[in-house]
Every structure is written in C-alpha cells, then in structure tokens.
Scaffold this motif. Sequence first.
Motif, PDB file in Angstrom:
ATOM      1  N   GLY A 180       0.690  -1.339  -0.092  1.00 25.45           N
ATOM      2  CA  GLY A 180       0.136  -0.053  -0.021  1.00 25.45           C
ATOM      3  C   GLY A 180       0.894   1.289   0.173  1.00 25.45           C
ATOM      4  O   GLY A 180       0.463   2.344  -0.636  1.00 25.45           O
ATOM      5  N   PRO A 181       1.851   1.382   0.863  1.00 25.89           N
ATOM      6  CA  PRO A 181       2.761   2.678   0.675  1.00 25.89           C
ATOM      7  C   PRO A 181       3.091   3.031  -0.545  1.00 25.89           C
ATOM      8  O   PRO A 181       3.212   4.170  -1.035  1.00 25.89           O
ATOM      9  N   SER A 183       1.694   2.377  -3.599  1.00 24.67           N
ATOM     10  CA  SER A 183       0.644   2.874  -4.375  1.00 24.67           C
ATOM     11  C   SER A 183       0.157   4.425  -3.673  1.00 24.67           C
ATOM     12  O   SER A 183       0.082   5.055  -4.523  1.00 24.67           O
ATOM     13  N   LEU A 184       0.381   4.283  -2.519  1.00 28.83           N
ATOM     14  CA  LEU A 184      -0.033   5.776  -1.914  1.00 28.83           C
ATOM     15  C   LEU A 184       0.882   6.804  -2.407  1.00 28.83           C
ATOM     16  O   LEU A 184       0.344   7.765  -2.867  1.00 28.83           O
ATOM     17  N   HIS A 185       2.511   6.486  -2.406  1.00 21.82           N
ATOM     18  CA  HIS A 185       3.258   7.388  -2.964  1.00 21.82           C
ATOM     19  C   HIS A 185       2.957   7.601  -4.361  1.00 21.82           C
ATOM     20  O   HIS A 185       3.039   8.887  -4.763  1.00 21.82           O
ATOM     21  N   ALA A 202       1.292  11.795   3.498  1.00 17.14           N
ATOM     22  CA  ALA A 202       1.658  10.418   2.963  1.00 17.14           C
ATOM     23  C   ALA A 202       2.434   9.527   3.740  1.00 17.14           C
ATOM     24  O   ALA A 202       2.104   8.241   3.827  1.00 17.14           O
ATOM     25  N   TRP A 204       0.208   8.179   6.715  1.00 21.66           N
ATOM     26  CA  TRP A 204      -0.515   7.036   6.303  1.00 21.66           C
ATOM     27  C   TRP A 204       0.276   5.993   5.943  1.00 21.66           C
ATOM     28  O   TRP A 204      -0.251   4.695   6.163  1.00 21.66           O
ATOM     29  N   ALA A 205       1.164   6.189   5.209  1.00 27.79           N
ATOM     30  CA  ALA A 205       2.024   5.047   4.770  1.00 27.79           C
ATOM     31  C   ALA A 205       2.604   4.289   6.128  1.00 27.79           C
ATOM     32  O   ALA A 205       2.855   2.988   6.006  1.00 27.79           O
TER      33      ALA A 205
END
Length: 165
Positions: A83-84, A86-88, A100, A103-104
């Motif tokens: 997930g981190p 994709s988040l980035h 970010a 959340w990561a």
Amino acid sequence: MSTAASSVQRPRGRNETEEERADRMWGELIQEVRVAQMGVQILFGFLLTVVFTPTFSDLSDMDRRLYIVTVVIGAAATGALIGPVSLHRLVSGRRVKPQAVTWASRLTLVGLLLLLATMICALLLILRVATHDPYVPYIVAGVVIWYVLCWFVLPIWTRRRYTSQ
C-alpha cells in the motif's frame, strides 16, 4: 568533565524543514517496507502453492480452515505492505508528503500486525501437520512472544526510554 560542561544542553534531532523531514522519513520507511514486503511475499507465495500439492486433500477440516485463514491474512498483509508504494505513486507531486508518510507508516504497522498473524497461523498449521504434537500451541505461543518482543516491545521500550516523544 566539569559540571558546567555537563549541564550544557545540546540540541537534539536534526535541523530540517517539514518537507526535508518528510523526505528523509519516506526514504527510511520505504527501506523498512522492502524488508517486510520480501518476507510476506515469500511466505504468501509458498502458501499459494500448498493447495496444489497432492497431500493437501489429506488435511483435516480444521487444518484446511486454518490454511484458508492463513492465506486470507497473508493476502491482507501483502496488500497493506504494498500500500505505501501505491499511496506514494498516487499522491506524488501533490505536496502532501508529510501526510503520505503518516498514512504509509500506519499501513506499514497494520501490515506488520497482519504479517505477525500470518506467521502465527502458518507456523501453527505447519507444526500441526508435521508433528501432531499436543505441545504445538505452546511452541507457537513461545514464538509469538519472541516476535512481539522483537517487533513491538523492544522498539516501544527504546522509544520511551531514549526519547521524549
């Protein structure tokens, strides 16, 4: 050392802007996630192959249920630890790196908790099938205690002991 010299307070931490700190923390987080991702992906890949072995049909109903739970938790752990990335990728260039990173970091912690659960279930399943020993739950409990000490207790103790945060 004289008492005057020992009473002088030295500044702690780095002299960096919020953006510089976010950049540094992002780099550190990604390095950490790479280690966890590798472990969960290898474990998950192994788990996916088990169902295709000839002896899978010999598992008891309980062991099959445990296998299914293990695979589902492993899939969730894989998602949280990837997930981190994709988040980035989706927020890159939007000037929200500090958020970010937060959340990561949360996704990574969830991923580690899910990885712990996957490891517990996989170890329980493997030892149940391999030994049929009534002591298996105690062995697994010992390993769980070790993981919790290494992954959570020591870091939390270190944080409380050596920082004011």
